[in-house]
Design a protein around this motif. Structure first.
Motif, PDB file in Angstrom:
ATOM      1  N   THR A  38       0.822  -1.219   0.000  1.00 34.08           N
ATOM      2  CA  THR A  38       0.000   0.000   0.000  1.00 34.08           C
ATOM      3  C   THR A  38       0.850   1.261   0.000  1.00 34.08           C
ATOM      4  O   THR A  38       0.368   2.329  -0.368  1.00 34.08           O
ATOM      5  N   MET A  39       2.123   1.141   0.422  1.00 34.56           N
ATOM      6  CA  MET A  39       3.005   2.307   0.452  1.00 34.56           C
ATOM      7  C   MET A  39       4.156   2.181  -0.547  1.00 34.56           C
ATOM      8  O   MET A  39       5.160   2.884  -0.450  1.00 34.56           O
ATOM      9  N   ARG A 179      -0.317  10.431   6.095  1.00 33.78           N
ATOM     10  CA  ARG A 179       0.012   9.816   4.816  1.00 33.78           C
ATOM     11  C   ARG A 179      -0.393  10.729   3.665  1.00 33.78           C
ATOM     12  O   ARG A 179      -1.392  11.433   3.732  1.00 33.78           O
ATOM     13  N   VAL A 181       0.512  11.380  -0.951  1.00 33.33           N
ATOM     14  CA  VAL A 181       1.147  10.913  -2.184  1.00 33.33           C
ATOM     15  C   VAL A 181       1.636  12.131  -2.959  1.00 33.33           C
ATOM     16  O   VAL A 181       0.899  13.108  -3.109  1.00 33.33           O
ATOM     17  N   THR A 193       4.582   8.619  -5.522  1.00 27.20           N
ATOM     18  CA  THR A 193       5.232   8.133  -4.302  1.00 27.20           C
ATOM     19  C   THR A 193       4.351   8.307  -3.065  1.00 27.20           C
ATOM     20  O   THR A 193       4.222   9.410  -2.529  1.00 27.20           O
ATOM     21  N   PRO A 194       3.757   7.218  -2.557  1.00 26.47           N
ATOM     22  CA  PRO A 194       3.085   7.306  -1.258  1.00 26.47           C
ATOM     23  C   PRO A 194       4.140   7.511  -0.172  1.00 26.47           C
ATOM     24  O   PRO A 194       5.258   6.985  -0.269  1.00 26.47           O
ATOM     25  N   HIS A 195       3.794   8.253   0.873  1.00 26.48           N
ATOM     26  CA  HIS A 195       4.782   8.495   1.926  1.00 26.48           C
ATOM     27  C   HIS A 195       4.098   8.855   3.231  1.00 26.48           C
ATOM     28  O   HIS A 195       2.919   9.222   3.269  1.00 26.48           O
ATOM     29  N   PHE A 196       4.855   8.724   4.312  1.00 23.71           N
ATOM     30  CA  PHE A 196       4.451   9.214   5.619  1.00 23.71           C
ATOM     31  C   PHE A 196       5.154  10.542   5.863  1.00 23.71           C
ATOM     32  O   PHE A 196       6.284  10.758   5.396  1.00 23.71           O
ATOM     33  N   TRP A 204       9.516   7.398   2.658  1.00 21.87           N
ATOM     34  CA  TRP A 204       8.966   6.712   1.492  1.00 21.87           C
ATOM     35  C   TRP A 204       9.816   5.486   1.151  1.00 21.87           C
ATOM     36  O   TRP A 204      10.767   5.160   1.833  1.00 21.87           O
ATOM     37  N   ALA A 208       8.843   3.197   4.231  1.00 19.83           N
ATOM     38  CA  ALA A 208       7.395   3.413   4.324  1.00 19.83           C
ATOM     39  C   ALA A 208       6.640   2.096   4.243  1.00 19.83           C
ATOM     40  O   ALA A 208       5.616   1.901   4.914  1.00 19.83           O
ATOM     41  N   MET A 209       7.131   1.167   3.432  1.00 18.56           N
ATOM     42  CA  MET A 209       6.480  -0.140   3.306  1.00 18.56           C
ATOM     43  C   MET A 209       6.589  -0.935   4.609  1.00 18.56           C
ATOM     44  O   MET A 209       5.626  -1.564   5.057  1.00 18.56           O
ATOM     45  N   ALA A 212       4.292   0.717   7.167  1.00 10.79           N
ATOM     46  CA  ALA A 212       2.873   0.415   6.946  1.00 10.79           C
ATOM     47  C   ALA A 212       2.471  -0.871   7.645  1.00 10.79           C
ATOM     48  O   ALA A 212       1.406  -0.952   8.276  1.00 10.79           O
TER      49      ALA A 212
END
Length: 224
Positions: A38-39, A179, A181, A193-196, A204, A208-209, A212
């Protein structure tokens, strides 16, 4: 003095409850790759479809350090120094590749955390591990190791590798606005890029994965 002792006890009990809740979640089983994905950046997902670990893959481990601070459970990241490499200037957990002197991956995580930020191995209690994550671009298989400390450690960042240390309350990462993107330009190509969010920094990629999956284990009711 009595009053101070009462507040110290109140401070440690919520932390113990948080750790107990996390331990129970670990015993129920790991969320696994589905949550990690998801990340994942879009380009990363394409790589994962065509690349798997093989005999050339290098082993590594990271430590997810958790400790009580200012009445809340905190987590630690490092901001890597800028260098000529694919993980330059990224936010990460303390960690690195397995050395021949390491008996196992837990020892790798503890050794690297001591080398990078000065966390003493004897101060860490291993709570468990997360799902190993393969990083195709660098050909590493990373084992995330969860470590508990009874108090906030004194950090000694290795400035050859670490620009600075990032500490933040874990439950802050459960907030919806933690969160986001963005589109980054990497290698001349736009990358979704999804990120916190960690203050002004962005978590990221592989970190980040891993994060998650870790966050998926946290029960909101254990946050304080």
């Amino acid at each position: 003095m009595e009053r101070k002792g009462v507040f110290a006890k109140m401070d440690i009990e919520p932390f113990d409850n948080f750790i107990n809740s996390l331990r129970e979640s670990l015993h129920k089983g790991l969320p696994g790759e589905t949550v990690q994905r998801t990340m994942a950046p879009a380009a990363r997902l394409k790589l994962m479809e065509h690349t798997i670990p093989d005999e050339t893959t290098r082993m590594s481990a990271v430590l997810i350090p958790i400790f009580p601070h200012e009445g809340r459970a905190h987590i630690v990241f490092i901001k890597r120094q800028t260098y000529d490499g694919i993980h330059s200037a990224q936010v990460a957990f303390p960690g690195g590749k397995k050395e021949e002197s390491d008996d196992n991956m837990l020892e790798t995580a503890l050794r690297e955390a001591e080398e990078e930020v000065g966390i003493r191995p004897e101060s860490v209690t291993i709570l468990g591990t997360l799902t190993p994550l393969f990083i195709p671009i660098s050909n590493y298989l990373v084992l995330p190791v969860i470590g508990i400390l009874k108090e906030r450690p004194t950090f000694y960042p290795n400035l050859q590798e670490v620009e600075y240390i990032i500490e933040m309350p874990i439950c802050q990462l459960l907030q919806p606005n933690s969160r986001s993107v963005i589109t980054q330009n990497l290698g001349g190509l736009p990358l979704s890029t999804p990120h916190f969010k960690a203050g002004e920094d962005m978590i990221w990629g592989a970190t980040a994965m891993i994060l998650a999956e870790f966050i998926e284990l946290i029960q909101p009711s254990s946050c304080y």
